[in-house]
Design a protein around this motif. Sequence first.
Motif, mmCIF file in Angstrom:
data_model
loop_
_atom_site.group_PDB
_atom_site.id
_atom_site.type_symbol
_atom_site.label_atom_id
_atom_site.label_comp_id
_atom_site.label_asym_id
_atom_site.label_seq_id
_atom_site.Cartn_x
_atom_site.Cartn_y
_atom_site.Cartn_z
ATOM 1 N N ARG A 6 -21.506 -8.495 -8.791
ATOM 2 C CA ARG A 6 -21.767 -8.350 -7.469
ATOM 3 C C ARG A 6 -23.367 -8.668 -7.187
ATOM 4 N NH1 ARG A 6 -22.578 -2.736 -8.664
ATOM 5 N NH2 ARG A 6 -24.492 -1.928 -7.847
ATOM 6 N N GLU A 227 -12.469 -10.581 6.809
ATOM 7 C CA GLU A 227 -13.717 -10.692 6.097
ATOM 8 C C GLU A 227 -14.941 -9.908 6.923
ATOM 9 O OE1 GLU A 227 -17.539 -11.706 4.884
ATOM 10 O OE2 GLU A 227 -16.871 -12.036 6.962
ATOM 11 N N SER A 231 -16.115 -6.361 4.710
ATOM 12 C CA SER A 231 -17.576 -6.628 4.162
ATOM 13 C C SER A 231 -18.252 -5.422 5.070
ATOM 14 C CB SER A 231 -18.316 -7.635 5.053
ATOM 15 O OG SER A 231 -19.276 -7.834 4.723
ATOM 16 N N LYS A 235 -20.025 -1.848 3.146
ATOM 17 C CA LYS A 235 -21.209 -1.419 3.443
ATOM 18 C C LYS A 235 -21.310 -0.091 3.822
ATOM 19 C CE LYS A 235 -24.266 -4.226 5.606
ATOM 20 N NZ LYS A 235 -24.942 -4.879 6.673
ATOM 21 N N ARG A 242 -14.830 -1.545 -2.128
ATOM 22 C CA ARG A 242 -14.615 -2.825 -2.827
ATOM 23 C C ARG A 242 -13.710 -2.930 -3.965
ATOM 24 N NH1 ARG A 242 -16.492 -4.641 -7.339
ATOM 25 N NH2 ARG A 242 -18.160 -3.163 -7.459
ATOM 26 N N HIS A 336 -22.478 -9.893 2.141
ATOM 27 C CA HIS A 336 -21.456 -10.593 1.294
ATOM 28 C C HIS A 336 -21.623 -11.993 1.049
ATOM 29 C CE1 HIS A 336 -16.748 -12.415 1.634
ATOM 30 N NE2 HIS A 336 -17.621 -12.388 0.279
ATOM 31 N N GLN A 338 -20.683 -15.343 -1.653
ATOM 32 C CA GLN A 338 -20.026 -15.672 -2.919
ATOM 33 C C GLN A 338 -19.789 -17.288 -2.931
ATOM 34 O OE1 GLN A 338 -16.284 -13.629 -1.720
ATOM 35 N NE2 GLN A 338 -15.361 -15.531 -1.776
ATOM 36 N N TYR A 409 -22.611 -8.301 -2.589
ATOM 37 C CA TYR A 409 -21.258 -8.064 -3.103
ATOM 38 C C TYR A 409 -20.119 -9.246 -2.815
ATOM 39 C CZ TYR A 409 -21.060 -6.413 1.681
ATOM 40 O OH TYR A 409 -20.995 -6.511 2.997
ATOM 41 N N SER A 410 -19.036 -9.208 -3.533
ATOM 42 C CA SER A 410 -17.903 -9.855 -3.082
ATOM 43 C C SER A 410 -16.661 -9.430 -3.593
ATOM 44 C CB SER A 410 -18.273 -11.513 -3.735
ATOM 45 O OG SER A 410 -18.114 -11.065 -5.210
ATOM 46 N N TRP A 411 -15.692 -9.989 -3.279
ATOM 47 C CA TRP A 411 -14.030 -9.650 -3.610
ATOM 48 C C TRP A 411 -13.399 -11.317 -3.569
ATOM 49 C CZ3 TRP A 411 -16.212 -8.549 1.072
ATOM 50 C CH2 TRP A 411 -15.974 -9.241 2.248
#
Length: 463
Positions: A6, A227, A231, A235, A242, A336, A338, A409-411
């Motif tokens: 992240r 998304e 997101s 937060k 996540r 977010h 990525q 952060y991301s996924w």
Amino acid sequence: MTLGRRHFLAAAAVAPLAACVTQPGPAPSGEVSSTSATPSPSPTATESLPFGLEVPGDVHAVVFDGAFGVAYVRDAARTMRENHPGLRVTVESSDDITADVSALFEEGETPPDLVDNSGSHQLAVADIADRLLPLDDLMAAENLEGETIAETLYSGVVQAGTFNGRHVALDYALSVFGLWHSASHFAAQGWAVPTAWDELLELGEQAKGLGQHLFVWGDEAASYYAELAISSAIKEGGHEVRRALDNLEADGWRHPAVAGVLQAMEACVEAGFVLHGGAYIEAQAEWSLQQRALFYPSGSWIAREMDSRTTQGFEMTVAPVPTLTAAPTLPPAAVHAQPVEQFIVPEDADNPAGGLELLRVMLSRQAAEAFARTNLVPTVVRTTVPADLESTALVAQTRLLADAGEDVYSWRFVSHYGLTEDYNRLWGRFLSGDLGAAALGDELQSLSDAVREDPSIRRYTVD
């Protein structure tokens, strides 16, 4: 995936970006041609063929014709041909990667040498990861400028393309997600972008008085609002949210932060603040050209995608998504971001060495700078945003990354497990008012459960 992922845009990524910025029809397939005025890098002493590519030979790539088009890959292919006369490079465009490529992964078929696995109909990498060529040799190779490629990329890029312990995908563009809007319109109205959902609902009432909606959505891009929800929930609830969603946990979509965000979004729908704009490009034009909606949740590609359909003086910019409360687990500035635009090299292609070589050219600094200049989005190659490029969209992305600091952060579970089409269907029903927040959460949880309980699917886990 580790927790460090992240941070892939943290200190190592934000500073170089900040220092660099002072601010549709499908293309024909076939033999590469280019109208670009960008000169090709000249071959140097360090420029060899590290992957064993044979010249003469043929190279075939299939590229998703979306926001970024296909010209940037065709330009790289032209460079290959000029540097190595005798290579024949075909770059074919596609608006549906699954329809055009998936059957070529079946037994007895031959997939392309390079595939841009992007768009709403992308291949589920979980199903084909073992049939993709590892990119370790690409990372160890030198770019056209003589630098080791792995050392030129932002932190986390390799991890983002690693599946089942093998690095098999390379995401080319670097996307910042948030609420895209007109800075000039907000300034004219004296508005600040809300940082919490209750403030957003209040703004919706003000916008309604001006004949505007808060949001607009398009048929093929309803999942963009997934998304936004994910997101915002991360937060609010922190990295436990996540992890729960990305790991497909049994109650991930029932986490209080997730349920709360879905309820807030349902309130927007019920209040009439959400406009259905039809086909997704037309819907986006309702926002950027007709200005019938204040916000459009998207990644960085939106600036280039709507470049010719944005009203003069719009000043496209982006802000972080809202939280549920004034005291979220992650700070309001968390964002977010990525890598996107995923390229893969099938092992069973006729010329996988050609696919690797085309990627190597794309990762040259000159190609990366040209991409940023054209698309107003940086690539994963560090310090390649042209210093003379002025763009409110690019400046805003840099500002968000700098403000977020470590809180990036991301996924990847939605795209990795091929859930995009199902998500698009469900979110379209939700945004239309045909499906409530609780029912949407149940449906999304069912999708996660089905993947988790399917023994034929190889899953990843995150920390």
